[in-house]
Design an enzyme around this catalytic site. Structure first.
Site, PDB file in Angstrom:
ATOM      1  N   HIS A 389       0.832  -1.208   0.000  1.00  0.00           N
ATOM      2  CA  HIS A 389       0.000   0.000   0.000  1.00  0.00           C
ATOM      3  C   HIS A 389       0.869   1.261   0.000  1.00  0.00           C
ATOM      4  O   HIS A 389       0.707   2.145  -0.853  1.00  0.00           O
ATOM      5  CB  HIS A 389      -0.896  -0.019   1.238  1.00  0.00           C
ATOM      6  CG  HIS A 389      -1.751   1.200   1.418  1.00  0.00           C
ATOM      7  ND1 HIS A 389      -3.090   1.216   1.119  1.00  0.00           N
ATOM      8  CD2 HIS A 389      -1.459   2.448   1.874  1.00  0.00           C
ATOM      9  CE1 HIS A 389      -3.589   2.425   1.365  1.00  0.00           C
ATOM     10  NE2 HIS A 389      -2.613   3.183   1.838  1.00  0.00           N
ATOM     11  N   GLU A 390       1.790   1.335   0.947  1.00  0.00           N
ATOM     12  CA  GLU A 390       2.641   2.530   1.036  1.00  0.00           C
ATOM     13  C   GLU A 390       3.583   2.637  -0.161  1.00  0.00           C
ATOM     14  O   GLU A 390       3.938   3.753  -0.581  1.00  0.00           O
ATOM     15  CB  GLU A 390       3.432   2.525   2.350  1.00  0.00           C
ATOM     16  CG  GLU A 390       2.580   2.505   3.610  1.00  0.00           C
ATOM     17  CD  GLU A 390       1.581   3.642   3.690  1.00  0.00           C
ATOM     18  OE1 GLU A 390       1.781   4.679   3.004  1.00  0.00           O
ATOM     19  OE2 GLU A 390       0.588   3.506   4.428  1.00  0.00           O
ATOM     20  N   HIS A 393       1.927   4.618  -2.809  1.00  0.00           N
ATOM     21  CA  HIS A 393       2.104   6.056  -2.614  1.00  0.00           C
ATOM     22  C   HIS A 393       3.485   6.509  -3.084  1.00  0.00           C
ATOM     23  O   HIS A 393       3.628   7.526  -3.775  1.00  0.00           O
ATOM     24  CB  HIS A 393       1.964   6.403  -1.134  1.00  0.00           C
ATOM     25  CG  HIS A 393       0.575   6.344  -0.612  1.00  0.00           C
ATOM     26  ND1 HIS A 393      -0.474   6.997  -1.203  1.00  0.00           N
ATOM     27  CD2 HIS A 393       0.050   5.712   0.483  1.00  0.00           C
ATOM     28  CE1 HIS A 393      -1.581   6.783  -0.509  1.00  0.00           C
ATOM     29  NE2 HIS A 393      -1.291   6.004   0.516  1.00  0.00           N
ATOM     30  N   HIS A 396       3.876   6.520  -6.786  1.00  0.00           N
ATOM     31  CA  HIS A 396       3.120   7.656  -7.305  1.00  0.00           C
ATOM     32  C   HIS A 396       3.965   8.924  -7.193  1.00  0.00           C
ATOM     33  O   HIS A 396       4.075   9.707  -8.149  1.00  0.00           O
ATOM     34  CB  HIS A 396       1.821   7.798  -6.505  1.00  0.00           C
ATOM     35  CG  HIS A 396       0.816   8.712  -7.113  1.00  0.00           C
ATOM     36  ND1 HIS A 396      -0.399   8.982  -6.526  1.00  0.00           N
ATOM     37  CD2 HIS A 396       0.834   9.450  -8.262  1.00  0.00           C
ATOM     38  CE1 HIS A 396      -1.084   9.829  -7.288  1.00  0.00           C
ATOM     39  NE2 HIS A 396      -0.352  10.133  -8.335  1.00  0.00           N
TER      40      HIS A 396
END
Length: 602
Positions: A389-390, A393, A396
């Protein structure tokens, strides 16, 4: 008794390397002095931007450069503080950075009113006269949308100068929650005495031993309930701040102000809440299945996180999790995988829990630093999902910063959660394709359903609570602990239905949710997860064009509005279709899991 280690005892390889930001604290000190001096110079530029297109460019570039330097030192200080919130020196660095944010905001507060004081045609004429301003066109377009909500230069300066004061409630909450609360000793599954922490709490709630879950639940809330009136005071003050700033900027509500800042129309929020409430029966069905499979006479709130399938059959050490992450994300292409590997190899991740470390997980950094990830690692499937999940980020951030100039080198909060939850969906698909053992598949499906419950349903529940306390406070209602707990308890009961006992402690859950201080942030977890369902399915279709459209979304940053960026990626978030698709996937996997879980129980 197992103890959480001191920061000094954590192996260096498991900590992040902040020397790439500044070699040491003296670099931070120099940056502070530089930013203070530049802030004074920028303040003296007031009244000079309208003389020519070149002057408008020079002033605009100077302000962005000042903010760029401010961001760098702020990131350094905040990462230092988060690795050990009890460290007095780190607290001092963080305090200096936060104070400087207010200083810079005050020094630049005249800029937007002065730009908006120009007639639209005059402003566009200045932009057209200076070719270098073409790279700022979207910035000016967005600024123009705030024309009716920007105050005079003196008023903006007053508000900006009070930024540090307005943030005091959130800071108090953070220090109290992360550093000052002392939790009792409880027993783990092996009967060992362990000091409870927020990080360990999440692990113990996944225990297959009911007494372990119950003990951890009651022990944690016994501490928070001691300070519920203090937490009510900090949250009420934060809500008042949101409402006040929305009012003085002539917005109809704090929600409108928060969403407008991200160019998101109200229909996105309203459609989410309406659609989720239409599908509460699916959550009730899942909760009922949990009670049935676990064979519990009563299902409590602390029973909602233990795997229905029993003891977790998938556990990963951190090195093992790195390899699984690389495999799961390989569908995004070799360049994406290479950049993930670079994160692993360059100490960009602070891995394990230590005393005073901020709880939870996040991805941080800024345009001129590597993306950094904070974890509180446990050898569990949940930690693998958190890592992926991180990493979403961080990738991105990497792709945005590698493809956009500084002024577009960030992205809206609204689209931020989409990249992270797309990665989670890709990991789920990878595990379901590679795990053939029915026990493992059942566990992965259970994890997906729990993730959906915790993201789409739970975060929308949070969003309803957040909106309620803001509207009630705006109407003059005092946000006491009892008032908020009454509404929260009733709301929680409606979301989870009659199959779950409404434990009295859960009514005070709002005391331990830091996101309520983030000003209408939580709904974006839900919209992001739902949009990620569509995007992950497009990526997994094998069509290179759809994968490239997704990667282009990662590269877009702030160069266009969030809704436009998502349309280009293949999702129209002004329509309910993406939510309906997400609930369809939930229902399909719930049906598959129900059949499998019942067969395994025979």
């Amino acid at each position: 008794m197992k103890q959480i280690p001191e920061r000094s005892a954590v192996p260096t390889a498991l900590t992040w390397d902040l020397t790439t930001i500044y070699p040491d604290d003296s670099g931070f000190d120099q940056a502070v002095a530089t930013v203070k001096a530049q802030a004074q110079k920028v303040a003296q530029l007031q009244g000079k931007l309208a003389t020519s297109g070149e002057q408008l460019y020079q002033v605009t570039a100077a302000i962005f450069d000042l903010n760029r330097q401010l961001e760098r030192l702020y990131v350094y200080a905040s990462l230092k503080n988060d690795q050990d919130t009890s460290n007095a020196h780190a607290q001092d660095l963080s305090g200096q950075a936060e104070s400087l944010v207010a200083t810079v905001a005050a020094a630049t507060s005249w800029y937007e009113p002065e730009v908006l004081g120009l007639e639209p045609a005059t402003l566009q004429g200045l932009i057209d006269a200076e070719p270098r301003l073409a790279d700022y066109q979207h910035i000016f377009d967005v600024l123009g949308q705030r024309r009716d909500h920007t105050l005079s230069a003196p008023e903006e300066k007053l508000l900006a100068g009070a930024g540090d004061i307005f943030g005091a409630s959130a800071k108090t909450y953070s220090v109290l929650s992360d550093a000052d609360l002392q939790f009792p000793v409880v027993q783990d599954e092996e009967g060992h005495d362990v000091r409870l922490s927020e990080g360990l709490y999440g692990v113990l709630l996944q225990s297959t031993t009911p007494k372990v879950r119950e003990q951890a639940f009651k022990a944690l809330y016994s501490v928070y309930q001691q300070f519920r009136h203090t937490f009510a005071s900090t949250l009420a003050s934060e809500v008042k701040t949101h409402n006040y700033t929305a009012q003085v900027r002539h917005y109809g509500s704090a929600r409108e102000a928060a969403m407008s800042s991200n160019e998101i129309p109200a229909v996105v929020y309203d459609t989410l809440v309406k659609t989720v409430n239409q599908h509460l029966d699916s959550l009730h069905q899942y909760v009922g299945l949990r009670k049935e499979i676990l064979g519990l006479p009563e299902l409590h709130m602390y029973d909602l996180y233990t795997p229905i399938t029993g003891e977790p059959s998938l556990k990963y050490t951190y090195p093992e999790a790195q390899q699984e992450a690389l495999k799961a994300l390989s569908v995004l292409g070799p360049d994406y995988v290479a950049n993930v590997q670079k994160m692993f190899d360059t100490r960009a991740i602070d891995v394990v829990e230590n005393k005073g470390k901020r709880t939870g997980a996040y991805s941080g950094g800024m345009y001129d630093t590597k993306p950094y990830i904070l974890l509180n690692w446990q050898d569990s499937l949940e930690s693998l999902f958190t890592l992926v999940h991180e990493m979403g980020h961080s990738m991105h951030s990497h792709y945005t910063r590698s493809n956009q100039p500084y002024q577009y080198g960030d992205y809206s909060i609204f689209v931020a959660e989409i990249a992270s939850t797309t990665n989670e969906n890709l990991l789920t698909d990878y595990l379901l394709k590679t795990q053939t053992d029915p026990h493992v598949r059942a566990y992965v499906l259970n994890h997906y359903l729990d993730g959906f419950k915790g993201t789409v349903y739970r975060q929308t529940q949070f969003a309803e609570f957040e909106d309620y306390i803001h509207t009630q406070a705006a109407a003059g209602q005092s946000l006491t602990a009892d008032f908020m707990s009454k509404f929260y308890g009733d709301l929680n009961a409606r979301y989870y239905g009659d199959n779950v006992i409404s434990d009295p402690q859960i009514a005070d859950e709002w005391t331990r949710i830091p996101h309520f201080y983030y000003n209408y942030y939580v709904y974006q977890y839900s919209t992001g997860f739902a949009a990620a369902t569509t995007l992950s399915q497009r990526i997994l279709s094998g069509d290179p064009a759809k994968r490239d459209a997704y990667l282009n979304y990662l590269k877009s940053g702030d160069s266009a509005s969030p809704l436009e960026v998502m349309k280009r990626a293949g999702v129209d978030m002004t329509q309910p279709d993406y939510l309906d698709r997400a609930f369809k996937t939930f229902d399909e996997r719930l049906a598959e899991f129900t059949k499998l879980a019942r067969e395994l129980k025979k």
